[in-house]
Structures are given as C-alpha cells and as structure tokens.
Design an enzyme around this catalytic site. Structure first.
Site, short mmCIF file in Angstrom:
data_model
loop_
_atom_site.label_atom_id
_atom_site.label_comp_id
_atom_site.label_asym_id
_atom_site.label_seq_id
_atom_site.Cartn_x
_atom_site.Cartn_y
_atom_site.Cartn_z
N ASP A 44 0.86 -1.20 0.00
CA ASP A 44 0.00 0.00 0.00
C ASP A 44 0.89 1.25 0.00
O ASP A 44 0.67 2.19 -0.76
CB ASP A 44 -0.90 0.05 1.24
N GLU A 67 -5.12 7.65 0.18
CA GLU A 67 -5.60 7.01 1.41
C GLU A 67 -4.53 7.00 2.50
O GLU A 67 -4.84 7.22 3.67
CB GLU A 67 -6.04 5.56 1.13
N ASP A 118 -6.28 5.41 -4.42
CA ASP A 118 -6.24 4.32 -3.45
C ASP A 118 -5.13 3.38 -3.92
O ASP A 118 -5.27 2.73 -4.94
CB ASP A 118 -7.61 3.59 -3.41
N ILE A 120 -3.87 0.61 -2.79
CA ILE A 120 -4.44 -0.74 -2.89
C ILE A 120 -5.86 -0.65 -2.35
O ILE A 120 -6.07 -0.40 -1.17
CB ILE A 120 -3.67 -1.80 -2.06
N ASP A 121 -6.82 -0.79 -3.23
CA ASP A 121 -8.20 -0.88 -2.78
C ASP A 121 -8.50 -2.37 -2.61
O ASP A 121 -8.21 -3.16 -3.51
CB ASP A 121 -9.13 -0.24 -3.82
N THR A 123 -7.42 -4.10 0.41
CA THR A 123 -6.22 -4.67 1.06
C THR A 123 -6.53 -6.06 1.65
O THR A 123 -5.68 -6.95 1.62
CB THR A 123 -5.70 -3.72 2.17
N SER A 202 -19.38 -7.22 -2.19
CA SER A 202 -18.10 -7.45 -1.51
C SER A 202 -17.98 -8.87 -1.00
O SER A 202 -18.99 -9.52 -0.69
CB SER A 202 -17.96 -6.53 -0.30
N HIS A 207 -18.65 -5.10 5.01
CA HIS A 207 -18.57 -3.90 4.16
C HIS A 207 -19.89 -3.59 3.47
O HIS A 207 -19.95 -2.72 2.60
CB HIS A 207 -17.47 -4.04 3.10
N SER A 231 -12.74 -5.19 -3.73
CA SER A 231 -12.21 -3.97 -4.36
C SER A 231 -13.09 -3.38 -5.45
O SER A 231 -14.14 -3.92 -5.81
CB SER A 231 -10.81 -4.21 -4.93
N LYS A 234 -15.05 -4.66 -8.89
CA LYS A 234 -16.49 -4.85 -9.11
C LYS A 234 -17.02 -3.85 -10.16
O LYS A 234 -17.90 -4.18 -10.94
CB LYS A 234 -17.27 -4.69 -7.79
N ARG A 248 -23.83 -1.87 -2.69
CA ARG A 248 -23.03 -1.73 -1.48
C ARG A 248 -23.90 -0.96 -0.49
O ARG A 248 -23.87 0.27 -0.44
CB ARG A 248 -21.76 -0.95 -1.82
N TYR A 257 -20.75 4.51 8.96
CA TYR A 257 -19.67 4.48 7.98
C TYR A 257 -20.04 5.36 6.79
O TYR A 257 -21.16 5.33 6.31
CB TYR A 257 -19.39 3.05 7.51
N ASP A 263 -12.33 5.33 -2.90
CA ASP A 263 -12.88 3.98 -3.04
C ASP A 263 -13.86 3.86 -4.19
O ASP A 263 -14.32 2.74 -4.49
CB ASP A 263 -13.58 3.55 -1.74
N1 LIG Z 1 -18.09 -0.69 7.28
C1 LIG Z 1 -17.72 -0.51 6.03
N2 LIG Z 1 -18.62 -0.31 5.05
C2 LIG Z 1 -18.24 -0.14 3.77
N3 LIG Z 1 -16.95 -0.15 3.37
C3 LIG Z 1 -15.99 -0.33 4.29
C4 LIG Z 1 -16.31 -0.54 5.66
N4 LIG Z 1 -15.16 -0.69 6.35
C5 LIG Z 1 -14.15 -0.58 5.46
N5 LIG Z 1 -14.63 -0.38 4.21
C6 LIG Z 1 -13.88 -0.16 2.95
O1 LIG Z 1 -14.19 -1.14 2.00
C7 LIG Z 1 -13.18 -1.10 1.00
C8 LIG Z 1 -13.00 -2.47 0.43
O2 LIG Z 1 -14.22 -2.82 -0.13
P1 LIG Z 1 -14.57 -4.25 -0.67
O3 LIG Z 1 -15.13 -5.01 0.47
O4 LIG Z 1 -15.58 -3.94 -1.71
O5 LIG Z 1 -13.32 -4.84 -1.19
C9 LIG Z 1 -11.96 -0.56 1.67
O6 LIG Z 1 -11.55 0.62 1.01
C10 LIG Z 1 -12.39 -0.29 3.09
O7 LIG Z 1 -11.93 0.89 3.59
P2 LIG Z 1 -10.54 0.95 4.38
O8 LIG Z 1 -9.51 1.24 3.35
O9 LIG Z 1 -10.71 2.06 5.31
O10 LIG Z 1 -10.32 -0.38 5.05
MG LIG Z 2 -10.17 1.28 -0.58
MG LIG Z 3 -6.59 1.13 0.22
MG LIG Z 4 -7.43 0.66 3.60
#
Ligand SMILES: Nc1ncnc2c1ncn2[C@@H]1O[C@H](COP(=O)(O)O)[C@@H](O)[C@H]1OP(=O)(O)O
Ligand SMILES: [Mg+2]
Ligand SMILES: [Mg+2]
Ligand SMILES: [Mg+2]
Length: 318
Positions: A44, A67, A118, A120-121, A123, A202, A207, A231, A234, A248, A257, A263
């Site tokens: 990252d 980020e 981002d 790495i989206d 992670t 997701s 999430h 990520s 999608k 989402r 949140y 993102d």
């Molecule tokens: N409670 C939440 N609701 C929605 N997205 C979230 C939540 N917690 C973290 N994320 C974010 O979901 C993204 C990943 O999405 P996906 O599940 O679609 O792969 C990350 O960027 C992450 O942010 P973060 O970078 O702060 O961890």
């Molecule tokens: Mg992200």
């Molecule tokens: Mg990231």
């Molecule tokens: Mg992150």
C-alpha cells in the site's frame, strides 16, 4: 479540454504500482494495523509512493488526496526500509526519506482540480491472494474526468491475469491487459442480455448488507447467485458487461460508515463511460469534489443504467 497527458501519466503510474504490488503479493504479504484497525501493507505504501511521485512530477500544481500517509512509517525504520526496497525495483536510487515524502504528497486537500488515489483498494483481498485494485482519478469541478484502475489479479477473457480499466469523461471506457495488447472499448450489459443479469457485492460481509442486497436483487428479478469480489474490480465487472449491478448497502453493524472518494472515483467513471449509472442508495449522484468522505451519502448502487430506477424503487420498498 483533452486529458490525454493526464490519462497517460495515470496509466503509467498505475502499471508501475501494480508491478510493485504483485512483487509483494508473491512473497505473501503481512499486514500492519492502522489506527482505525484496518490493515495496511508495505505494498500500500510503496504503491502510493510511486503514484504520488509520478503525479507530482507531471502536475506539480495539482493536489493529491491519497488514502495512506507516512506518519507511522517514519517512526518505523525497518518497515520504511522494506517499502523503500520495493520502490527501488522501479526507482533504483530512491531513499527512505524520499519514499516517505512521496507518500505524504498524498496529504493534499480536496479542491477545484485534484487527484485522488487508493494505492491498494481491497487490502483484505490482497492479503487473501484475491482481488484488489490500484485506483487513480482526476477530479475537476466536482466531477471525475479521468479514471484508471489496475486490477492485477483479474483474469481477462484470454486467461491472462491483470486488467487495466481506463476512462476519460466523454470519451468512453476501455479495458486492456496490464501487459499491453489490444484495447477493447467497454459496454455495460444490454437490457435484453438475460445471461449477464447478475450482481456483484463485496467478499467482506461487514462492508455491506448482504442479506438486504440479496433481497433487492431477488425483488428486481435476478435469479443467479451474486458474484463476490473484493475492491473496485467490481466496477470493472459491471463496465465490461459481466454483471448488471453492484450494490453496497450500509452494514447494520456500521451505520455511521461513510464512503471515501478514492474507493469509488476511478470505478465510477469507468462504469459511466461504459454506459452505466452510479448513485447512492437514494439515487443521488456522488459528490466527488466536496470532501474526502461523502458525508451526506449512504449506500452505493452501480448498474447498467436500464435497471437503475427499478433497483432504487426495490430498495425503497425493502
Ligand atoms: N463498514 C464498512 N462499510 C463499507 N466499506 C468499508 C467498511 N469498512 C471498510 N470499508 C472499505 O471497503 C473497502 C473495500 O471494499 P470491498 O469489500 O468492496 O473490497 C476498503 O476501502 C475499506 O476501507 P478501508 O480502506 O478504510 O479499510
Ligand atoms: Mg479502498
Ligand atoms: Mg486502500
Ligand atoms: Mg485501507
């Protein structure tokens, strides 16, 4: 205005960052924990360093909103050295001080014209050896103008791994292999394409709201199981017509949140330029130029456009 140079600089930066990430991924990355408990890896940080260095060199006037920041790394010489080692495979003479400074170029403010990234989206997907994306977007006057998204672990039709999605406002969206080759223009699922009327969500249950997402999908007539994927990849799946919908919805466990612009910005323009539509769960467009977090918006609905209003209605009724 033409964004040819912006597009090319973002593509080159995303490809370099993707190389670094894949190198780390092959070594089975380990996670560090951020203050908010979310994971971060040397990839990252390395990815953000490379992208900020490239954007800053080409467009020194533009702010960058990324980020990550280097505060934790600066007090952890061993980790900073590891990040620097990976950055050096692409920038051989990089020093730890430079790497930390490049990462902190991403501490800029949202404004009239700025980049958001981002590194790495997804992670969590990266750590699981699943999907992740390197996402870069240029925002001007509240609107995403250029979006580039590298998905190094995404398989193309040819079976090759590594997809690059690119979109410029008004010019359409394309997909190609990260390694190069044919550039294909993207089109979302057509209204009569029953076979691809499926949805993506997701992998991480926390999430989103998977039970509500599945109920809405059923209400709009989807019969196939969802495809779960980490990520912004999608968005690429919807843009390339492999699914008609990405939902989402706010997780009942984290109702407060709010989504970060990095993102969604790159993915959103790729879908829109492929003919799709992106809104929050109430049908409002996403305000990419107002702040890092979209504080007044909740839930994201991404579709091929033709089913969008039906989905919003089903959501209201659910
Ligand atoms: N409670 C939440 N609701 C929605 N997205 C979230 C939540 N917690 C973290 N994320 C974010 O979901 C993204 C990943 O999405 P996906 O599940 O679609 O792969 C990350 O960027 C992450 O942010 P973060 O970078 O702060 O961890
Ligand atoms: Mg992200
Ligand atoms: Mg990231
Ligand atoms: Mg992150």
């Amino acid at each position: 205005m033409s964004y040819e140079r912006e597009k090319q600089v973002a593509i080159d930066a995303a490809i370099a960052a993707a190389k670094l990430c894949q190198e780390v991924r092959r070594e089975i990355p380990v996670a560090m924990e951020k203050i908010d408990k979310s994971p971060v890896t040397v990839a990252d940080y390395g990815s953000q360093a490379l992208i900020c260095k490239a954007l800053n060199a080409a467009f020194p006037e533009d702010a960058i909103v990324g980020e990550e920041d280097a505060t934790d790394l600066r007090s952890n010489a061993e980790q900073l050295q590891k990040v620097t080692h990976h950055v050096q495979s692409l920038v051989p003479d990089a020093t730890p001080e430079q790497v930390a400074d490049w990462i902190d170029c991403g501490n800029g403010d949202v404004g009239g014209r700025f980049w958001t990234l981002d590194p790495i989206d997804g992670t969590k997907g990266f750590l699981r050896q699943d999907q992740y994306a390197v996402a870069i977007a240029l925002i001007e006057d509240n609107e995403v103008k250029v979006g580039v998204m590298a998905c190094p672990a995404l398989k193309l039709e040819s079976g090759e791994e590594g997809a690059l999605f690119v979109a410029v406002r008004g010019e359409g969206a394309t997909m190609q292999a990260i390694s190069g080759g044919t550039v294909r223009s993207l089109q979302v699922v057509a209204a009569d394409d029953v076979e691809n009327m499926r949805f993506v969500e997701s992998v991480e249950a926390s999430h989103g709201d998977q039970s509500r997402q599945n109920a809405v999908a059923k209400a709009v007539g989807f019969t196939a199981e969802s495809r779960r994927m980490d990520s912004q990849a999608k968005y690429g799946i919807v843009a390339s017509g492999q699914a008609a919908l990405y939902m989402r919805l706010p997780s009942p466990k984290t109702p407060d949140y709010r989504e970060n612009i990095w993102d969604h910005a790159a993915g959103a323009i790729v879908v829109e330029e492929a003919g799709g539509r992106v809104t929050d769960m109430h049908g409002n467009s996403l305000p990419f130029g107002m702040g890092k977090k979209m504080v007044n918006n909740q839930g994201i609905v991404v579709s091929n456009g033709t089913i969008h209003d039906t989905v919003l209605k089903a959501l209201q009724d659910s």
